[in-house]
Design an enzyme around this catalytic site. Structure first.
Site, PDB file in Angstrom:
ATOM      1  N   ASP A  81      35.610   4.159 -24.398  1.00  0.00           N
ATOM      2  CA  ASP A  81      35.501   2.822 -24.461  1.00  0.00           C
ATOM      3  C   ASP A  81      35.042   2.249 -25.753  1.00  0.00           C
ATOM      4  O   ASP A  81      35.193   1.002 -26.107  1.00  0.00           O
ATOM      5  CB  ASP A  81      34.624   2.214 -23.142  1.00  0.00           C
ATOM      6  CG  ASP A  81      35.303   1.890 -21.983  1.00  0.00           C
ATOM      7  OD1 ASP A  81      36.655   1.804 -22.068  1.00  0.00           O
ATOM      8  OD2 ASP A  81      34.542   2.128 -21.011  1.00  0.00           O
ATOM      9  N   SER A 114      31.893  -4.067 -41.991  1.00  0.00           N
ATOM     10  CA  SER A 114      32.688  -4.045 -40.708  1.00  0.00           C
ATOM     11  C   SER A 114      31.567  -4.076 -39.546  1.00  0.00           C
ATOM     12  O   SER A 114      30.511  -3.989 -39.590  1.00  0.00           O
ATOM     13  CB  SER A 114      33.254  -2.859 -40.504  1.00  0.00           C
ATOM     14  OG  SER A 114      33.754  -2.305 -39.190  1.00  0.00           O
ATOM     15  N   SER A 115      32.196  -4.521 -38.453  1.00  0.00           N
ATOM     16  CA  SER A 115      31.047  -4.710 -37.169  1.00  0.00           C
ATOM     17  C   SER A 115      30.847  -3.437 -36.716  1.00  0.00           C
ATOM     18  O   SER A 115      29.626  -3.388 -35.875  1.00  0.00           O
ATOM     19  CB  SER A 115      31.697  -5.671 -36.240  1.00  0.00           C
ATOM     20  OG  SER A 115      32.845  -5.247 -35.786  1.00  0.00           O
ATOM     21  N   CYS A 116      31.506  -2.292 -37.144  1.00  0.00           N
ATOM     22  CA  CYS A 116      31.260  -0.953 -36.687  1.00  0.00           C
ATOM     23  C   CYS A 116      29.801  -0.516 -37.239  1.00  0.00           C
ATOM     24  O   CYS A 116      29.243   0.441 -36.878  1.00  0.00           O
ATOM     25  CB  CYS A 116      32.370  -0.162 -37.135  1.00  0.00           C
ATOM     26  SG  CYS A 116      33.879  -0.227 -36.346  1.00  0.00           S
ATOM     27  N   HIS A 175      44.117  -0.118 -34.335  1.00  0.00           N
ATOM     28  CA  HIS A 175      43.259  -0.880 -33.803  1.00  0.00           C
ATOM     29  C   HIS A 175      43.737  -1.222 -32.373  1.00  0.00           C
ATOM     30  O   HIS A 175      45.000  -1.425 -32.256  1.00  0.00           O
ATOM     31  CB  HIS A 175      42.775  -2.031 -34.538  1.00  0.00           C
ATOM     32  CG  HIS A 175      41.734  -1.620 -35.638  1.00  0.00           C
ATOM     33  ND1 HIS A 175      42.118  -1.609 -36.962  1.00  0.00           N
ATOM     34  CD2 HIS A 175      40.272  -1.050 -35.715  1.00  0.00           C
ATOM     35  CE1 HIS A 175      41.086  -1.188 -37.850  1.00  0.00           C
ATOM     36  NE2 HIS A 175      40.148  -0.668 -36.840  1.00  0.00           N
ATOM     37  N   LYS A 183      30.479   2.309 -44.684  1.00  0.00           N
ATOM     38  CA  LYS A 183      30.240   0.743 -44.758  1.00  0.00           C
ATOM     39  C   LYS A 183      28.991   0.383 -44.889  1.00  0.00           C
ATOM     40  O   LYS A 183      28.495  -0.591 -45.768  1.00  0.00           O
ATOM     41  CB  LYS A 183      30.983   0.179 -43.702  1.00  0.00           C
ATOM     42  CG  LYS A 183      32.498   0.037 -43.564  1.00  0.00           C
ATOM     43  CD  LYS A 183      33.133  -0.827 -44.807  1.00  0.00           C
ATOM     44  CE  LYS A 183      34.718  -0.806 -44.833  1.00  0.00           C
ATOM     45  NZ  LYS A 183      35.146  -1.599 -45.804  1.00  0.00           N
ATOM     46  N   TYR A 198      33.174   6.078 -40.731  1.00  0.00           N
ATOM     47  CA  TYR A 198      33.673   4.966 -41.018  1.00  0.00           C
ATOM     48  C   TYR A 198      32.184   3.867 -41.302  1.00  0.00           C
ATOM     49  O   TYR A 198      32.271   3.374 -42.233  1.00  0.00           O
ATOM     50  CB  TYR A 198      34.780   4.246 -40.252  1.00  0.00           C
ATOM     51  CG  TYR A 198      35.060   2.939 -40.725  1.00  0.00           C
ATOM     52  CD1 TYR A 198      35.860   2.633 -41.742  1.00  0.00           C
ATOM     53  CD2 TYR A 198      34.800   1.747 -40.035  1.00  0.00           C
ATOM     54  CE1 TYR A 198      36.550   1.674 -42.157  1.00  0.00           C
ATOM     55  CE2 TYR A 198      34.983   0.558 -40.443  1.00  0.00           C
ATOM     56  CZ  TYR A 198      36.063   0.258 -41.475  1.00  0.00           C
ATOM     57  OH  TYR A 198      36.350  -0.915 -41.969  1.00  0.00           O
TER      58      TYR A 198
END
Length: 315
Positions: free
Chosen positions: A275, A113-115, A185, A146, A142
């Site tokens: 944000d 994930s880009s997270c 999301h 990942k 999370y």
């Protein structure tokens, strides 16, 4: 595109998480390949439990695995249940990756994930930036799971010679998503919010945060197509970002969703809400080098997702 490193002809491909948004898209996409797709029903195989996963691998004997199963959610869900997100995603990754190693899977593709990227990493986010800093605190559970899944796949390659690789998708949206105003999301949450506002004749819709963070969005069918390209063509030695390479402010996304849903009122931004990362845009040069490019423009993809929502194609 060059000849594949891993041709799918005659292969049994296990799509783990076939009922999720990404898994469903992968099943649709793989239907066009000369392979057999196999799945593990959630009712009989809990992918968090190694014993259940091993029993399934003994019976099914897949040649390849795409590990798309995950517990996912938006900022609110991640903040409320960080331990659950960490535990469940870590358990899924370790159970499936270990079974794939033990039972001789030829190739495994783990979906990150880009997270995973550090909050302060330079933009666009290059795969080389992984683990160079702390992830965004609002989804650190999370992200940590990942990161661990990626490292497990990578170290299995180094220690055991397994052909395991990792793809890192950007923010995804599309049919089969979870539509909930607080736990989803951003795209499904806003689609539902604008839809309800239009139905109620509301004058305004409130969007979480300032609207200034920039995000990249990829339709899930484009993602599935890119993942098949990574599965068949990537060398596996390094992770591969999967995205469009273009981003936009959340405020602009919200205006596009207002157009798609037909909401004509005012947009308000609640700056008391978080944000998240100021910006997330992926460097997709490795994916482009494999010969892949997206085919679904954002507003057309949002309209497709809204039609799916109206038709009840949700989780």
């Amino acid at each position: 595109m060059t000849d594949p490193r891993y041709p799918l002809e005659g292969k049994r491909v296990f799509v783990a998480g076939h009922r999720g948004m990404v898994g469903r898209a992968l099943v649709r996409r793989l239907a066009h390949e000369p392979c057999e797709v196999v799945t593990a029903p959630r009712e009989s195989v809990d992918l968090r439990r190694p014993e259940a996963v091993e029993r399934w691998f003994v019976r099914a004997r897949p040649d390849a695995v795409v590990l798309a199963a995950a517990r996912v959610g938006g900022i609110a869900a991640n903040q409320r249940r960080p331990a659950t997100f960490l535990h469940d995603n870590l358990a899924i990754a370790t159970s499936v990756i270990d079974a794939a190693r033990v039972y001789g899977v030829e190739r495994l593709l783990f979906l990150g994930s880009s997270c995973m990227y550090p909050r302060e990493a330079a933009q666009p986010l290059s795969e080389a930036a992984l683990m160079t800093g702390a992830p965004e605190p609002t989804n650190d559970g999370y992200a940590t799971a990942k990161l661990a899944g990626w490292k497990l796949a990578e170290t299995c390659r180094r220690e055991h010679g397994c052909d395991f690789l990792t793809a890192i998708p950007t923010n995804l949206y599309g049919p089969g998503d979870t539509f909930d105003e607080t736990d989803s999301h951003v795209v499904p949450a806003l689609l539902q919010r604008f839809h309800r506002a239009k139905q109620a004749g509301a004058r305004a819709v409130t969007v979480w945060g300032s609207g200034t963070p920039r995000r990249e969005f990829l339709h899930v069918d484009d993602c599935a197509d890119a993942l098949v390209t990574v599965l068949t063509h990537a060398d596996g030695a390094r992770p591969v970002n999967v995205g469009t390479g273009a981003d936009l402010p959340i405020a602009e996304l919200a205006r596009a969703i207002a157009r798609v849903t037909g909401f004509e009122g005012e947009l308000c931004f609640d700056t008391s809400k978080p944000d998240g990362m100021p910006r997330k845009r992926l460097d997709v040069s490795r994916l482009q080098a494999l010969g892949w490019a997206p085919g679904i423009e954002l507003e057309a993809g949002l309209a497709d997702t809204y039609r799916a929502f109206l038709a009840g194609d949700t989780r």
